[in-house]
Motif scaffolding. Structure first.
Motif, PDB file in Angstrom:
ATOM      1  N   MET A   7       6.455  23.220 -31.536  1.00 34.27           N
ATOM      2  CA  MET A   7       5.573  22.262 -30.845  1.00 34.27           C
ATOM      3  C   MET A   7       6.413  21.427 -29.873  1.00 34.27           C
ATOM      4  N   SER A   8       6.024  21.332 -28.583  1.00 34.23           N
ATOM      5  CA  SER A   8       6.786  20.577 -27.593  1.00 34.23           C
ATOM      6  C   SER A   8       6.606  19.080 -27.812  1.00 34.23           C
ATOM      7  N   ALA A   9       7.491  18.309 -27.147  1.00 35.16           N
ATOM      8  CA  ALA A   9       7.430  16.847 -27.287  1.00 35.16           C
ATOM      9  C   ALA A   9       6.130  16.284 -26.732  1.00 35.16           C
ATOM     10  N   PHE A  10       5.494  17.050 -25.830  1.00 37.86           N
ATOM     11  CA  PHE A  10       4.261  16.543 -25.225  1.00 37.86           C
ATOM     12  C   PHE A  10       3.045  16.781 -26.122  1.00 37.86           C
ATOM     13  N   THR A  11       3.133  17.807 -26.988  1.00 35.65           N
ATOM     14  CA  THR A  11       1.971  18.209 -27.784  1.00 35.65           C
ATOM     15  C   THR A  11       1.472  17.077 -28.663  1.00 35.65           C
ATOM     16  N   GLY A  12       2.409  16.403 -29.332  1.00 28.03           N
ATOM     17  CA  GLY A  12       2.007  15.318 -30.238  1.00 28.03           C
ATOM     18  C   GLY A  12       1.268  14.212 -29.517  1.00 28.03           C
ATOM     19  N   ILE A  13       1.786  13.849 -28.331  1.00 34.58           N
ATOM     20  CA  ILE A  13       1.140  12.771 -27.567  1.00 34.58           C
ATOM     21  C   ILE A  13      -0.256  13.196 -27.122  1.00 34.58           C
ATOM     22  N   LEU A  14      -0.364  14.421 -26.640  1.00 31.06           N
ATOM     23  CA  LEU A  14      -1.664  14.899 -26.151  1.00 31.06           C
ATOM     24  C   LEU A  14      -2.685  14.995 -27.278  1.00 31.06           C
ATOM     25  N   ARG A  15      -2.258  15.491 -28.468  1.00 33.73           N
ATOM     26  CA  ARG A  15      -3.189  15.601 -29.596  1.00 33.73           C
ATOM     27  C   ARG A  15      -3.614  14.222 -30.105  1.00 33.73           C
ATOM     28  N   ARG A  16      -2.676  13.286 -30.062  1.00 35.57           N
ATOM     29  CA  ARG A  16      -2.998  11.934 -30.547  1.00 35.57           C
ATOM     30  C   ARG A  16      -3.948  11.198 -29.594  1.00 35.57           C
ATOM     31  N   GLU A  17      -3.661  11.305 -28.291  1.00 32.46           N
ATOM     32  CA  GLU A  17      -4.435  10.537 -27.309  1.00 32.46           C
ATOM     33  C   GLU A  17      -5.724  11.244 -26.878  1.00 32.46           C
ATOM     34  N   GLU A  41      -6.798  25.639 -24.090  1.00 30.71           N
ATOM     35  CA  GLU A  41      -6.446  26.148 -22.775  1.00 30.71           C
ATOM     36  C   GLU A  41      -5.980  25.018 -21.852  1.00 30.71           C
ATOM     37  N   LEU A  42      -6.726  23.916 -21.869  1.00 30.20           N
ATOM     38  CA  LEU A  42      -6.371  22.801 -21.004  1.00 30.20           C
ATOM     39  C   LEU A  42      -5.076  22.145 -21.455  1.00 30.20           C
ATOM     40  N   LYS A  43      -4.890  22.054 -22.785  1.00 36.41           N
ATOM     41  CA  LYS A  43      -3.642  21.468 -23.309  1.00 36.41           C
ATOM     42  C   LYS A  43      -2.440  22.304 -22.881  1.00 36.41           C
ATOM     43  N   ASP A  44      -2.602  23.638 -22.970  1.00 43.34           N
ATOM     44  CA  ASP A  44      -1.505  24.523 -22.556  1.00 43.34           C
ATOM     45  C   ASP A  44      -1.205  24.358 -21.065  1.00 43.34           C
ATOM     46  N   TYR A  45      -2.274  24.193 -20.286  1.00 46.96           N
ATOM     47  CA  TYR A  45      -2.066  24.012 -18.849  1.00 46.96           C
ATOM     48  C   TYR A  45      -1.291  22.726 -18.563  1.00 46.96           C
ATOM     49  N   VAL A  46      -1.718  21.592 -19.166  1.00 45.52           N
ATOM     50  CA  VAL A  46      -1.047  20.308 -18.941  1.00 45.52           C
ATOM     51  C   VAL A  46       0.402  20.386 -19.386  1.00 45.52           C
ATOM     52  N   GLU A  47       0.634  21.009 -20.547  1.00 42.87           N
ATOM     53  CA  GLU A  47       2.006  21.156 -21.024  1.00 42.87           C
ATOM     54  C   GLU A  47       2.827  22.007 -20.058  1.00 42.87           C
ATOM     55  N   GLY A  48       2.212  23.050 -19.518  1.00 35.83           N
ATOM     56  CA  GLY A  48       2.917  23.898 -18.564  1.00 35.83           C
ATOM     57  C   GLY A  48       3.340  23.126 -17.328  1.00 35.83           C
ATOM     58  N   VAL A  49       2.452  22.215 -16.869  1.00 39.28           N
ATOM     59  CA  VAL A  49       2.792  21.381 -15.720  1.00 39.28           C
ATOM     60  C   VAL A  49       3.943  20.444 -16.055  1.00 39.28           C
ATOM     61  N   LEU A  50       3.897  19.858 -17.271  1.00 41.23           N
ATOM     62  CA  LEU A  50       4.900  18.859 -17.664  1.00 41.23           C
ATOM     63  C   LEU A  50       6.243  19.473 -18.029  1.00 41.23           C
ATOM     64  N   CYS A  51       6.278  20.771 -18.261  1.00 42.96           N
ATOM     65  CA  CYS A  51       7.536  21.422 -18.647  1.00 42.96           C
ATOM     66  C   CYS A  51       8.419  21.673 -17.431  1.00 42.96           C
ATOM     67  N   GLY A  52       8.396  20.768 -16.483  1.00 42.42           N
ATOM     68  CA  GLY A  52       9.255  20.887 -15.313  1.00 42.42           C
ATOM     69  C   GLY A  52      10.527  20.092 -15.506  1.00 42.42           C
ATOM     70  N   SER A  53      11.182  19.788 -14.406  1.00 38.04           N
ATOM     71  CA  SER A  53      12.436  19.041 -14.464  1.00 38.04           C
ATOM     72  C   SER A  53      12.346  17.868 -13.506  1.00 38.04           C
ATOM     73  N   LEU A  54      13.441  17.154 -13.368  1.00 38.45           N
ATOM     74  CA  LEU A  54      13.461  16.011 -12.452  1.00 38.45           C
ATOM     75  C   LEU A  54      13.337  16.455 -10.994  1.00 38.45           C
ATOM     76  N   ASP A  55      13.601  17.742 -10.729  1.00 40.34           N
ATOM     77  CA  ASP A  55      13.377  18.262  -9.371  1.00 40.34           C
ATOM     78  C   ASP A  55      11.898  18.325  -9.045  1.00 40.34           C
ATOM     79  N   ASP A  56      11.082  18.494 -10.097  1.00 40.29           N
ATOM     80  CA  ASP A  56       9.633  18.600  -9.904  1.00 40.29           C
ATOM     81  C   ASP A  56       8.968  17.237  -9.856  1.00 40.29           C
ATOM     82  N   PHE A  57       9.490  16.300 -10.648  1.00 38.22           N
ATOM     83  CA  PHE A  57       8.881  14.964 -10.730  1.00 38.22           C
ATOM     84  C   PHE A  57       9.959  13.924 -10.471  1.00 38.22           C
ATOM     85  N   GLU A  58       9.858  13.262  -9.336  1.00 40.59           N
ATOM     86  CA  GLU A  58      10.857  12.252  -8.988  1.00 40.59           C
ATOM     87  C   GLU A  58      10.524  10.883  -9.564  1.00 40.59           C
ATOM     88  N   SER A  59       9.286  10.676  -9.987  1.00 33.24           N
ATOM     89  CA  SER A  59       8.870   9.390 -10.538  1.00 33.24           C
ATOM     90  C   SER A  59       7.633   9.583 -11.400  1.00 33.24           C
TER      91      SER A  59
END
Length: 706
Positions: free
Chosen positions: A1-11, A18-36
């Motif tokens: 289970m990724s670090a994001f899964t717990g937060i998403l299931r709780r909130e 399907e949607l959870k997997d998609y959001v996790e896929g987006v968040l599984c990037g790096s600092l090159d993908d998200f600068e802030s």
């Protein structure tokens, strides 16, 4: 289970896998993908908020901050990972529709009413993330820049009832009802949760500002990307007729497929009978073919086609010419003639008057007033909209409002409606202020506690009214110049031939003049030489017969009829001016564009992404960059919306230099014209009495030829 899964299931406990997997896929990037944190919010914020409407924007941003910290921590310990491929929502929808027959919408509609996801926002998030990735890749590997053309998209939720009727073929209504649809062009939302009802036999005029999506809506209807009952025939006059050896009149007759089929079968049967075939069945079939031809009045088809072609300006000789012999403008007229002849259940016309002269416009107005099926037309010709439509559809603020009556009645009703909405809003604001003042005054008074509470509840129950949005007034500004002393421009004994071997000139014996206070409009039938005369005035064509005298300080600004052909589609609006006038600061280019309504981010868009009216305004800005003191305008109103045409009239009237224009827009001519030149009978003459006198001549000619 990724670090994001717990937060998403709780909130978001109601989030599907399907949607959870998609959001996790987006968040599984790096600092090159998200600068802030803002980058993460742009990518998934709208999606998360649509899942749980109780969460505020601040709640979602706090979660995005947690996600960003996790990404930072992960990036400091791990090597960079490549982002997983995004989920293809369209493929997912197709798979679910194949397994679940209850899915009725174009996109997936979750059966759990409490967990509906806005697919448009989901697509938008995917597009934004993809753009970020592409931008970073472009920065790493420098490549030649190419303009990425945006495309229009439509999504629609179709009711189960409509879907079942369509599948069973039980829907025989000729009315067209398109419900609950969205329309977008690239990232720009044009319509949201819109509905449109086109009643059979009504004539609808579609109006709205340039760039709001009128043409896009017509294309989506004609392509059936918006659901239209399959038994209704739709024809959109958009493409010119392909040129070949087919005579013009035969090209029109080909549109009557039933007549063409019957005549072909008649020819085949007669050929067999003439060859000696003795078959009673063939004779009976031939009799049936003749009956059917009589029922559809096939013998009158040629005369009907000829009447339509003649009304649109085709002479008897031209009707026999092959389609390949006509220019693009005449082939568009031919396409219009084919549409009028075939009479589809729904006819879509986009600016039909742009290709016509005043005589043909008058004929078309009269012809369409008795149109038997449903008509939806986009036009910016005020007179046309006053004569033809029975209803007006107003596109604004991503919605469609329908008004009974012509454009004049629409304007009156709309203005009254806006006044009423404004009065209602102001009255409620005054009432709210008065009640709030009472609440603030006695909030801590124990004796008034019950009154204060009732006032608070009353305020909560009041419907929330939004202030009436006032449409920004369109303003065009021509350069400030000093008028020239007369004579400014004089033509004497002008005669012109494109080829000296031509038997007859385009025109001869032309003696006309213009000064800085001139407001001259040139009218006449297509092919009479209007554009040719303008090209002679601006020096694009030369003549050896006659004399043209010009003031030595004359600087002519020329707006060509096909101005779009002279714009570079692959550069921005600012880039167009920079190419022609290099070395100036960007502020000067933007100020010039702003004088013609191209401001803000619009000035930085590529020319290819603009609407026809916006391209026209860029062309006007380009023309005026050289500070001309005399304007020569060839069909400047084509593609402009009604508000911009009004602004053009005001700008011409305040301009200190002279103006010569070719136009078929009656309203503009009446607003600015002081003198009328008529091209016809191989000459150009000034006419006393202006446009009204010219229209009397046209009506008389139409009556004589009818």
């Amino acid at each position: 289970m990724s670090a994001f899964t717990g937060i998403l299931r709780r909130e978001f406990p109601a989030m599907d896998d399907e949607l959870k997997d998609y959001v996790e896929g987006v968040l599984c990037g790096s600092l090159d993908d998200f600068e802030s944190c803002d980058d993460i919010y742009e990518a998934v914020g709208d999606i998360l908020q649509s899942i749980n409407a109780e969460k505020t924007e601040d709640n979602i941003r706090d979660l995005c901050h947690q996600f960003f910290n996790i990404i930072k921590l992960k990036s400091s310990h791990e090597t960079k990972k490549v982002l997983n491929a995004p989920v293809n929502i369209a493929e997912m929808a197709a798979t679910m529709e194949a397994t679940d027959k209850d899915v009725q919408s174009i996109w997936v509609v979750n059966k759990d009413a409490g967990n509906k996801v806005d697919t448009k926002k989901l697509e938008k998030a995917e597009a934004k993330l993809q753009q970020k990735l592409e931008k970073r890749l472009d920065n790493r590997t420098v490549q030649p820049t190419q303009v990425k053309l945006q495309t229009a998209t439509a999504s629609q939720v179709i009711s189960k009832k409509s879907n079942k009727m369509e599948q069973k073929g039980t829907n025989r209504s000729m009315d067209i009802k398109i419900e609950n649809f969205d329309l977008a062009f690239g990232d720009k939302v044009l319509l949201q949760n819109a509905d449109i009802l086109l009643s059979f036999g009504r004539r609808y005029g579609l109006v709205g500002r340039n760039g709001l999506g009128k043409t896009t809506l017509l294309r989506m209807i004609s392509d059936r990307q918006l659901a239209i009952p399959s038994h209704i025939s739709v024809l959109h006059v958009e493409q010119e007729v392909v040129g070949d050896d087919t005579p013009a009149v035969d090209s029109v007759l080909e549109c009557d497929f039933e007549r063409t089929r019957l005549l072909k079968r008649e020819k085949e049967i007669l050929a067999e009978l003439n060859n000696g075939t003795q078959d009673a069945g063939l004779s009976a079939e031939l009799s049936e073919v003749y009956i059917q031809l009589q029922n559809i009045e096939a013998d009158k088809a040629v005369s009907k086609a000829s009447v339509i072609l003649k009304g649109l300006g085709f002479t008897t000789e031209m009707q026999s010419n092959p389609t390949k012999s006509f220019s693009g403008g005449w082939r568009m007229r031919l396409a219009l003639a084919r549409a009028l002849f075939s009479r589809p259940d729904l006819l879509l016309l986009d600016e039909p008057t742009n290709m016509l002269d005043i005589k043909a416009i008058i004929w078309l107005e009269n012809y369409l007033q008795t149109w038997p099926t449903t008509l939806l037309v986009v036009s910016h010709d005020r007179n046309f909209l006053d004569v033809v439509p029975t209803d007006i559809i107003h596109l604004h603020s991503q919605i469609l409002d329908v008004y009974k009556g012509n454009y004049e009645q629409f304007e009156k009703t709309k203005n009254e409606k806006l006044k009423a909405q404004r009065r209602e809003y102001e009255a409620q604001m005054a009432h709210r202020s008065h009640v709030q003042e009472f609440i603030d005054r006695f909030r801590y008074n124990a004796n008034r506690a019950s009154s204060v509470q009732s006032k608070i509840k009353m305020l909560e129950k009041l419907p929330e009214l939004k202030p009436v949005e006032k449409e920004v007034e369109v303003k065009l500004k021509f350069p400030e110049v000093d008028p020239l002393n007369p004579p400014v421009l004089a033509m004497s004994d002008i005669q012109f031939r494109y080829n000296e071997n031509d038997a007859l000139p385009v025109f001869s014996n032309v003696n006309l003049s213009a000064n800085s206070d001139s407001r001259i409009c040139i009218v006449g039938e297509n092919g009479a030489g209007k554009s040719t005369l303008l090209k002679i005035i601006v020096g694009q064509l030369s003549t050896i017969h006659g004399n043209i005298v010009m003031h030595r300080g004359l600087r002519i600004g020329y707006f060509a009829q096909h101005h779009v052909d002279h714009l570079n589609m692959n550069v921005t609006c600012v880039g167009v001016l920079e190419e022609l006038f290099p070395g100036k600061p960007d502020e000067e280019y933007r100020r010039q564009l702003g004088s013609f309504g191209i401001s803000g981010t619009l000035a930085l868009q590529s020319i290819a992404s603009l609407s026809g009216g916006q391209k026209s305004r860029v062309a006007l800005a380009k023309m005026c960059m050289a500070q001309p003191n005399f304007l020569v305008l060839d069909e400047p109103t084509n593609h402009l919306d009604i508000e911009t045409i009004d602004a053009l009239g005001k700008a011409i009237n305040t301009f200190a230099g002279g103006v010569i224009l070719v136009s078929h827009d009656e309203r503009l001519i009446k607003v600015v014209c002081k003198e009328l030149w008529v091209c016809g009978n191989r000459t150009v003459r000034a006419i006393e009495g202006g446009l009204d006198e010219y229209k009397r001549e046209v009506y008389k000619e139409i009556e004589e030829n009818s």
